[in-house]
Design an enzyme around this catalytic site. Structure first.
Site, short mmCIF file in Angstrom:
data_model
loop_
_atom_site.label_atom_id
_atom_site.label_comp_id
_atom_site.label_asym_id
_atom_site.label_seq_id
_atom_site.Cartn_x
_atom_site.Cartn_y
_atom_site.Cartn_z
N SER A 25 0.84 -1.20 0.00
CA SER A 25 0.00 0.00 0.00
C SER A 25 0.89 1.26 0.00
CB SER A 25 -0.92 -0.07 1.22
OG SER A 25 -2.04 0.75 1.05
N ASP B 204 -0.39 -4.50 -3.76
CA ASP B 204 -1.74 -3.95 -3.80
C ASP B 204 -1.83 -2.43 -3.75
OD1 ASP B 204 -4.28 -4.87 -4.37
OD2 ASP B 204 -4.99 -4.26 -2.40
N HIS C 62 -7.16 -6.39 0.60
CA HIS C 62 -6.06 -5.42 0.49
C HIS C 62 -4.81 -5.90 1.24
CE1 HIS C 62 -4.01 -1.67 0.05
NE2 HIS C 62 -4.10 -1.34 1.32
#
Ligand SMILES: *[C@@H]1O[C@H](CO)[C@@H](O)[C@H](O)[C@H]1NC(C)=O
Ligand SMILES: *[C@@H]1O[C@H](CO)[C@@H](O)[C@H](O)[C@H]1NC(C)=O
Length: 216
Positions: free
Chosen positions: A15, A41, A174
């Protein structure tokens, strides 16, 4: 670490962390030590689109939890982290026992350690230009997605040109490395092996194979 020289490195970020390692790889500050970098991700286009809903997401999140187990439960029930074993390990460090509130009444309050909302002025800057940096930096490149993000135009073109390895785990959320820990580990180990220059193993020569099969 007091190493006389840097050994071969893989940079891995999830992330926002993906934006951080990409920036570091692109800066070249670690020189040739970086064998490759992996981003989990995050895709510039989707990340920037998601910023608009980030504040409402933060508002919808409980501000605190009465216990660590209720915090773990919230993460799994909301499918923020889908792997319960993993949530038990990684949720507790996200929170601290807020004693200022606990002393005011008998309720214990486990509160978020990081005030994400306070970082809002930087959100845009974290992700802008990420795809270009990802494609431009030196080293092997791995993009691991949970399937919800879509490649933006730059990444799509880069993918067609074979500039990086793309891996999608549609069953993961996620927190891809937590939901699919083993599969992620295998992909990373394989990525390392393919980019490890010290252990470059060339395929056998056709002549040698023939010689082994049909000795002259
Ligand atoms: C404890 O304090 C919090 C925050 O002031 C409040 O929301 C909560 O209702 C209180 N709980 C009790 C049992 O008084
Ligand atoms: C769930 O998390 C645990 C702890 O990190 C891990 O050992 C396990 O492999 C994970 N499950 C999957 C399906 O990856």
């Amino acid at each position: 670490m007091k190493w006389s020289e840097l050994s071969g490195l893989l940079l891995i970020g999830h992330s926002l962390g993906g934006a951080v390692v990409t920036d570091l790889a692109r800066s070249g500050k670690l020189g040739n030590a970086v064998l490759g970098y992996a981003v989990f991700d995050v895709v510039e286009g989707s990340a920037i689109d998601a910023l608009q809903s980030m504040q409402s997401y933060l508002l919808s999140r409980p501000k605190s939890f009465p216990s660590l187990s209720s915090a773990i439960e919230w993460h799994t029930r909301s499918r923020t982290i889908r792997n319960t074993t993993s949530a038990r390990i990684s949720v507790p460090p996200l929170l601290y026992l807020d004693t200022s509130l606990a002393s005011s009444n008998a309720t214990k309050k486990w509160t978020w350690r990081t005030d994400l909302a306070a970082t809002q002025p930087y959100w845009q800057g974290w992700f802008t230009g990420l795809s270009k940096k990802f494609l431009d930096a030196k080293g092997g490149k791995l993009l691991l997605l949970a399937g919800t993000d879509r490649l933006d135009k730059e990444l799509m073109i880069g993918q067609m040109q074979g500039k990086y390895q793309l891996q999608v785990f549609p069953e993961a959320g996620h927190f891809i490395h937590e939901d699919q820990a083993e599969k992620t580990a295998m992909v990373v180990a394989d990525f390392y092996r393919r980019n490890d220059r010290s252990a470059l193993i060339l395929p056998p020569k056709v002549g040698d194979l023939l010689e082994a099969k049909y000795p002259t």
